[in-house]
Design a protein around this motif. Structure first.
Motif, PDB file in Angstrom:
ATOM      1  N   ASP A 246       0.821  -1.213   0.000  1.00  0.00           N
ATOM      2  CA  ASP A 246       0.000   0.000   0.000  1.00  0.00           C
ATOM      3  C   ASP A 246       0.860   1.270   0.000  1.00  0.00           C
ATOM      4  O   ASP A 246       0.346   2.354  -0.208  1.00  0.00           O
ATOM      5  CB  ASP A 246      -0.975  -0.001   1.182  1.00  0.00           C
ATOM      6  CG  ASP A 246      -0.293  -0.317   2.490  1.00  0.00           C
ATOM      7  OD1 ASP A 246       0.886  -0.690   2.497  1.00  0.00           O
ATOM      8  OD2 ASP A 246      -0.964  -0.178   3.532  1.00  0.00           O
ATOM      9  N   MET A 276      -0.993  -7.582   1.763  1.00  0.00           N
ATOM     10  CA  MET A 276      -1.803  -7.180   2.906  1.00  0.00           C
ATOM     11  C   MET A 276      -2.389  -8.372   3.673  1.00  0.00           C
ATOM     12  O   MET A 276      -2.562  -9.448   3.113  1.00  0.00           O
ATOM     13  CB  MET A 276      -2.985  -6.328   2.426  1.00  0.00           C
ATOM     14  CG  MET A 276      -2.592  -5.086   1.645  1.00  0.00           C
ATOM     15  SD  MET A 276      -1.771  -3.837   2.653  1.00  0.00           S
ATOM     16  CE  MET A 276      -0.086  -4.033   2.130  1.00  0.00           C
ATOM     17  N   LYS A 283      -8.790  -5.467   3.199  1.00  0.00           N
ATOM     18  CA  LYS A 283      -7.561  -5.080   3.859  1.00  0.00           C
ATOM     19  C   LYS A 283      -7.810  -4.650   5.297  1.00  0.00           C
ATOM     20  O   LYS A 283      -8.729  -3.889   5.573  1.00  0.00           O
ATOM     21  CB  LYS A 283      -6.955  -3.909   3.088  1.00  0.00           C
ATOM     22  CG  LYS A 283      -5.763  -3.263   3.727  1.00  0.00           C
ATOM     23  CD  LYS A 283      -5.314  -2.115   2.859  1.00  0.00           C
ATOM     24  CE  LYS A 283      -4.525  -1.117   3.680  1.00  0.00           C
ATOM     25  NZ  LYS A 283      -4.174   0.053   2.871  1.00  0.00           N
ATOM     26  N   GLY A 285      -7.011  -2.422   8.086  1.00  0.00           N
ATOM     27  CA  GLY A 285      -6.322  -1.135   8.116  1.00  0.00           C
ATOM     28  C   GLY A 285      -6.950  -0.167   9.074  1.00  0.00           C
ATOM     29  O   GLY A 285      -8.091  -0.332   9.510  1.00  0.00           O
TER      30      GLY A 285
END
Length: 490
Positions: A246, A276, A283, A285
């Motif tokens: 990313d 990831m 994902k 996050g």
RNA sequence: GGUCUCUUGGCCGAGCGGCUAGGCACUGGUCUGCAAAACCAGCUACUCCGGUUCGAAUCCGGAAGAGACCUCCA
């Protein structure tokens, strides 16, 4: 090691033979965390991935300088409160000094990394400790004509840069596409173009984290810190730069641009990117808020967790997938990893107790070769683990007397397991570390010896009573031909 | 909307033109007083539709689904 190591280079999108700039030495830089929150499962992926890289490079004889930074300034908050950075924002919320926030989460990160048995980098520099170096880079960019000042802030002129170098070579983007595909209008007229990025940002009056510079009191831009620190400690050209996928765009792309702009050439030979960790296919996050912190995993304190997962389970789980594949979190997968890892460690205990024969019926050399081949093929840890499990079958067969091993092979086999399991994969036997209390051990042996006597007298009731009650306390009893074995399950 | 990636058995995950990893789960067997553990054996999959090839999960084209990036993110 005679064999060549292949590394997948994001720059060329192919596996390349690894050749260090200086024979015998490797410079490795990895983007570390932004310390404004506790580390979650996603953060452990690059840490473990590049720990594997670090460990393996050292294992095959390189002297490695591993630099992993701490980002403690300079990232803007997502929802466009202009000029306020994450650390500063969090500090206001918590009513703490910014550096107090930084310290808290840096400590927390280091603590988690230690639990995961991630080796400490050679140098762990902070962005705030390198403001001067970053200002110097901004000056160079301006001097070379690739930057412009706008209201006290300095921006990198991507269009100008693109005339002389190709912007987007790392991430495979074209400037025209980037310009035509800006989704939201910027709101700030300071930039000449939406593709430009800030390398120095003027601080608003209320902004706490600020430093003097020739242009304004402010703070460095988002993408300048890594290039400042990597070139300072590893040189203008170095071997490997790693980080999460990313970060590929814009962060790493901007690093390439700043290298070329200030030095006239690229700095990095091999770009490595880990994939990831996902949760329900998405994902994990910070921005999505779907993360589970490492500490929550270790304690089992999260609604999505059915149990606690120890640091080594997390580590083993990560290593069972290749670093360039996505890895989906689930309780089932983690539990499978746990059982597999326990089996691996059990076999190592068995391995330690094996004795040699005069001949060998097992092929240790080829097992060893397969393990090295896998590592040399872009750090293929899942293949290594698969081979180690093949070895588990060998070890158990030796223990059962179905196979034989000579003294030399036995030494090799032990070395193979110690090298790969502990040194390279960096796993630790947590069960053993918990300390087998000697007195307890003697007491259990006593009980089981009583049970042996009962068995000899065919007193099955007494025998089962002892076993069942020990089992209830969490012991696992394994009967052998002429004795017993036991272990305390968690 | 643009760029890119992925889709493998009950689950997790390797592989990247032929010989069809590995783990977990499951089934049968050996061992055992029984059980557990261990071992042996079985379960044999590649989203769909075309094409290339003697041969494709693997290469090419198309479709569907999912994801990443384009904005801070490991």
């Amino acid at each position: 090691m005679e064999q060549q190591l292949f590394i997948y280079n994001t720059l060329s999108k192919t596996k390349e033979v690894f050749t260090p700039i200086t024979p015998g030495f490797v410079g490795l830089y990895v983007c570390g965390p932004t310390v404004y929150g506790h580390a979650h499962l996603g953060h452990s992926r690059p840490a473990i991935t590049f720990d594997l890289v670090f460990r393996y490079l050292k294992h095959i004889g390189y002297k490695v300088r591993y630099v992993r930074n701490i980002t403690d300034v300079g990232h803007l908050v997502a929802d466009a409160d202009e000029g306020e950075d994450k650390i500063g924002k969090k500090a206001k919320l918590d009513k703490l000094e910014p550096m107090e926030v930084v310290q808290t989460y840096t400590n927390s990160y280091r603590h988690d990394m230690e639990k995961l048995n991630v080796l400490k980098p050679s140098i762990e520099p902070t962005a705030t400790g390198h403001i001067i170096e970053q200002i110097e880079i901004v000056k160079k960019v301006l001097a070379k004509g690739y930057g412009y000042e706008s209201n006290g802030s300095i921006y990198f002129d991507v269009a100008k840069y693109n005339e002389d170098y190709k912007y987007g070579k790392l991430s495979g983007r074209k400037l025209e596409d980037l310009l035509s595909n800006t989704r939201i209008l910027d709101g700030q007229d300071e930039k000449h173009s939406s593709a430009d990025f800030a390398i120095w940002k003027k601080a608003q009056p209320e902004h706490i984290m600020r430093w003097p510079s020739p242009w304004s009191d402010g703070f460095p831009g988002w993408h300048t810190e890594c290039i400042a620190m990597s070139t300072k400690y590893l040189g203008e050209r170095f071997d490997i730069h790693g980080g999460g996928m990313d970060l590929l765009f814009p962060h790493h792309e901007a690093e390439v641009a700043q290298s070329c702009a200030t030095l006239g050439h690229e700095s990095v030979n091999y770009w490595m990117h880990n994939n990831m960790v996902t949760i329900d296919g998405q994902k994990m996050g910070k921005s999505l808020g779907n993360f589970i912190t490492l500490d929550q995993f270790f304690k089992g304190e999260h609604p999505l967790l059915q149990q606690a997962y120890s640091p080594m389970i997390i580590r083993f789980f990560m290593l069972q997938a290749h670093y360039r594949s996505t890895l989906d979190f689930s309780n089932e997968a983690l539990q499978a990893a746990q059982k597999g890892m326990e089996r691996l460690f059990k076999s190592i205990e068995v391995l330690d107790s094996l004795s040699a024969s005069t001949e060998s019926t097992v092929d240790i050399a080829s097992l060893k070769a397969k393990c090295y081949d896998a590592m040399n093929d872009d750090f293929n840890s899942p293949i290594v683990i698969a081979n180690l499990f093949d070895g588990v079958r060998i070890i158990n067969s030796l223990n059962d007397g179905n196979e034989k091993i000579n003294a030399a092979d036995l030494v090799e086999l032990k070395k193979l397991y110690y090298d790969f399991v502990f040194d390279i994969l960096g796993l630790q036997d947590e069960q053993a570390a918990e300390g087998n209390n000697e007195v307890l051990s003697d007491v259990v042996d006593l009980l089981l010896n009583l049970r042996m006597e009962a068995k000899a007298n065919k007193d099955w009731a007494m025998s089962d009573k002892i076993r069942n009650e020990l089992t209830a306390f969490g012991f696992e009893i394994k009967d052998k031909k002429d004795g017993f074995d036991w272990e305390l399950k968690k």
